[in-house]
Write a protein that holds these residues in place. Structure first.
Motif, short mmCIF file in Angstrom:
data_model
loop_
_atom_site.label_atom_id
_atom_site.label_comp_id
_atom_site.label_asym_id
_atom_site.label_seq_id
_atom_site.Cartn_x
_atom_site.Cartn_y
_atom_site.Cartn_z
N ALA A 455 0.68 -1.26 0.09
CA ALA A 455 -0.34 -0.25 -0.18
C ALA A 455 0.84 1.11 -0.06
CB ALA A 455 -1.42 0.21 1.51
N MET A 456 2.24 1.78 0.53
CA MET A 456 2.98 3.27 0.37
C MET A 456 3.97 2.22 -1.14
SD MET A 456 4.50 1.70 4.27
CE MET A 456 5.64 3.23 4.07
N GLY A 457 2.99 1.51 -1.91
CA GLY A 457 4.53 1.64 -3.65
C GLY A 457 5.10 1.00 -3.17
N GLU A 458 5.43 0.35 -2.61
CA GLU A 458 6.71 -0.32 -2.43
C GLU A 458 6.62 -2.09 -2.63
OE1 GLU A 458 9.74 0.98 -2.65
OE2 GLU A 458 9.06 3.17 -1.76
N ASP A 459 7.50 -2.66 -2.78
CA ASP A 459 7.88 -4.40 -3.27
C ASP A 459 8.18 -4.75 -1.99
OD1 ASP A 459 7.81 -6.87 -4.33
OD2 ASP A 459 8.92 -6.52 -5.71
N PRO A 460 7.52 -5.76 -1.43
CA PRO A 460 7.74 -6.45 0.00
C PRO A 460 8.95 -7.58 -0.46
CG PRO A 460 5.06 -6.93 -0.49
CD PRO A 460 5.72 -6.06 -1.64
N ASP A 461 8.69 -8.21 -1.40
CA ASP A 461 10.18 -8.92 -1.24
C ASP A 461 11.28 -7.75 -1.54
OD1 ASP A 461 8.56 -10.68 -1.70
OD2 ASP A 461 8.57 -10.81 -3.13
N GLU A 462 11.69 -6.74 -2.14
CA GLU A 462 12.59 -6.19 -2.54
C GLU A 462 12.45 -4.93 -0.69
OE1 GLU A 462 13.93 -2.03 -5.01
OE2 GLU A 462 11.72 -2.54 -4.96
N VAL A 463 12.09 -5.18 -0.22
CA VAL A 463 11.47 -4.11 1.12
C VAL A 463 12.24 -5.26 1.49
CG1 VAL A 463 11.05 -3.58 3.18
CG2 VAL A 463 10.40 -2.56 0.78
#
Length: 484
Positions: A455-463
């Protein structure tokens, strides 16, 4: 039962248990909606029963006036800018949904390389095209997206580019018979429909009809198959074929407010001119006219007073000075303009505070309610207009051409098309409170951590990968400092 008793049983005073429809004499024929009446108050209300496409007659005039008001009026410019900023931001990014980590990395890298050269005009990247397409949609009511295949020797990561076409490129005309029109098909509003009403082609000019040096010939329209063209607009009625600008309902008000504001500004400019008038008594004598003329001739250049700081001017006997008193802007000017802009912002679907930057008497709680409602509307337009009409069709074509060029395998086309589009995240209104609320939701099991990150516009795997790298870097730094 005798005949006399049977007749008595059927009288109105003796119910028979049978339900009968009321007669017209028992109906209140005046029971209706006030809005359906034709009395004195409704007499001048003209309500044509136009269909969804006949109602859009005059689209070219609306487009021209909208573009003019966006060029010249600050409220229209601010409204368009606010919509584009909130809908697109820095871009709506695709996140592959495949579980194959290696394929996901390859798809992301390939898309990033291609997005930099996605513009057929060679000006913007793909996210810049999103901004331009959205601005054209908000201003003109619609925009056309043409897929332009390229040769392999052009050296593109994927042999495909995107060309945006303004609404003027597809003329608004109807035809049932035309050279090149398949039998049974028909053209409505410049869009070719088949027998069951499906869009099969668009009829376009070769050049923009309003450009400098453009030679427009309606007989030389190009038929572009619908498979190569997408149409981005927001239909307001079922069956509507062309889009109408967001500013259409408020164009008249915008023009009126702009003219009113210019008139007040000009009046105040004139009011600032410091003017004085010298009055003289009427000369007495046998011939007053000759006396007046002689009096003026005798004064010569001294009849006009030049205002200077510290000036001491001696007037002739009987002369007096009166200063001009032009009207001011009016005590209700600011409130009147504010109320007009409230209507303009509501007509554009924008909060007044975002349109004007006026946060007078707005509390934090009120601002949160305003922004939350506006963000829901933004989400609706993102997921019902921009993503399905622009982003996903481009992604689908991109996957097909990537496989044709050998950048991905044919078996990977389906995975390449399956993405989650991530609009830019909204900024926190209260950072500490908002983050704490999301943390509580995750800990209570109401939401997954990956949902919050997405929802924050980020990729969970990348984070997660970045967090692992940070942890490893921290351990190496700690070990290095301990060794010293």
């Amino acid at each position: 039962m005798s005949r006399r008793n049977r007749n008595r049983a059927k009288t109105p005073h003796q119910p028979t248990g049978k339900i009968e429809a009321p007669t017209s004499a028992g109906l209140n024929v005046r029971a209706q909606y006030d809005a359906a009446g034709h009395g004195r108050r409704m007499r001048g209300w003209r309500t044509p029963s136009s269909g969804p496409n006949l109602a859009t007659a005059g689209l070219e005039t609306i487009r021209n006036r909208t573009r003019d008001v966006v060029r010249n009026d600050w409220a229209a410019t601010a409204g368009t800018r606010s919509w584009v900023t909130n809908l697109i931001g820095s871009g709506i990014v695709p996140r592959p949904k495949t579980g194959n980590a290696g394929l996901k990395v390859r798809l992301i890298n390939l898309w990033d390389e291609w997005s930099r050269v996605a513009d057929a005009d060679g000006v913007l990247d793909f996210y810049g095209l999103q901004t331009l397409a959205t601005r054209s949609w908000i201003t003109s009511g619609e925009v056309f997206i043409r897929m332009r295949p390229r040769r392999l020797e052009d050296g593109l990561p994927v042999p495909l580019q995107i060309q945006l076409l303004e609404a003027d490129m597809v003329p608004d005309f109807d035809a049932d018979v035309r050279h090149g029109l398949p039998q049974g098909n028909r053209i409505r509003c410049g869009i070719e429909l088949d027998r069951i009403g499906r869009r099969v082609a668009y009829w376009c000019y070769r050049n923009h009809p309003g450009d400098r040096g453009s030679m427009v010939n309606s007989a030389e329209l190009v038929r572009v198959p619908a498979a190569e063209m997408r149409h981005m607009f927001e239909p307001q009625r079922p069956g509507q074929l062309r889009g109408v600008s967001d500013l259409a309902p408020v164009l008249t008000k915008l023009r009126g407010v702009m003219d009113f504001d210019d008139a007040v500004l000009e009046r105040q400019r004139l009011a600032n001119l410091f003017t004085l008038f010298i009055t003289r008594p009427t000369p007495e004598g046998p011939n007053p006219l000759e006396a007046i003329m002689g009096y003026d001739a005798g004064l010569g250049s001294e009849s006009s007073v030049i205002m200077e700081p510290g000036l001491v001017q001696e007037l002739a006997p009987g002369e007096d000075v009166k200063f001009s008193a032009p009207p001011d802007s009016g005590a209700n000017y600011s409130e009147f303009v504010r109320s007009q802009h409230i209507g303009v912002s509501a007509g554009q679907g924008l909060p007044y505070e975002l349109l004007t930057g006026d946060l007078k008497d707005v509390s934090d709680r009120t601002l949160r309610i305003i922004l939350n409602e506006f963000r829901r509307y933004c989400g609706q337009r993102q997921w019902q207009v921009i993503i399905p009409m622009l982003c996903q069709p481009v992604r689908d074509e991109w996957a097909t051409f990537a496989a044709m060029a050998g950048a991905i395998l044919p078996s990977e086309i389906s995975d390449a098309r399956r993405v989650t589009w991530a609009p830019e995240a909204w900024q926190y209104i209260h950072p500490v409170q908002d983050v704490q609320a999301k943390r509580i939701e995750v800990e209570a099991g109401f939401r997954a951590r990956s949902q919050v990150i997405a929802a924050m516009g980020e990729d969970p795997d990348e984070v997660d990968e970045l967090r692992r790298q940070d942890a490893a870097r921290g351990m190496r730094n700690a070990a290095a400092s301990g060794g010293r």
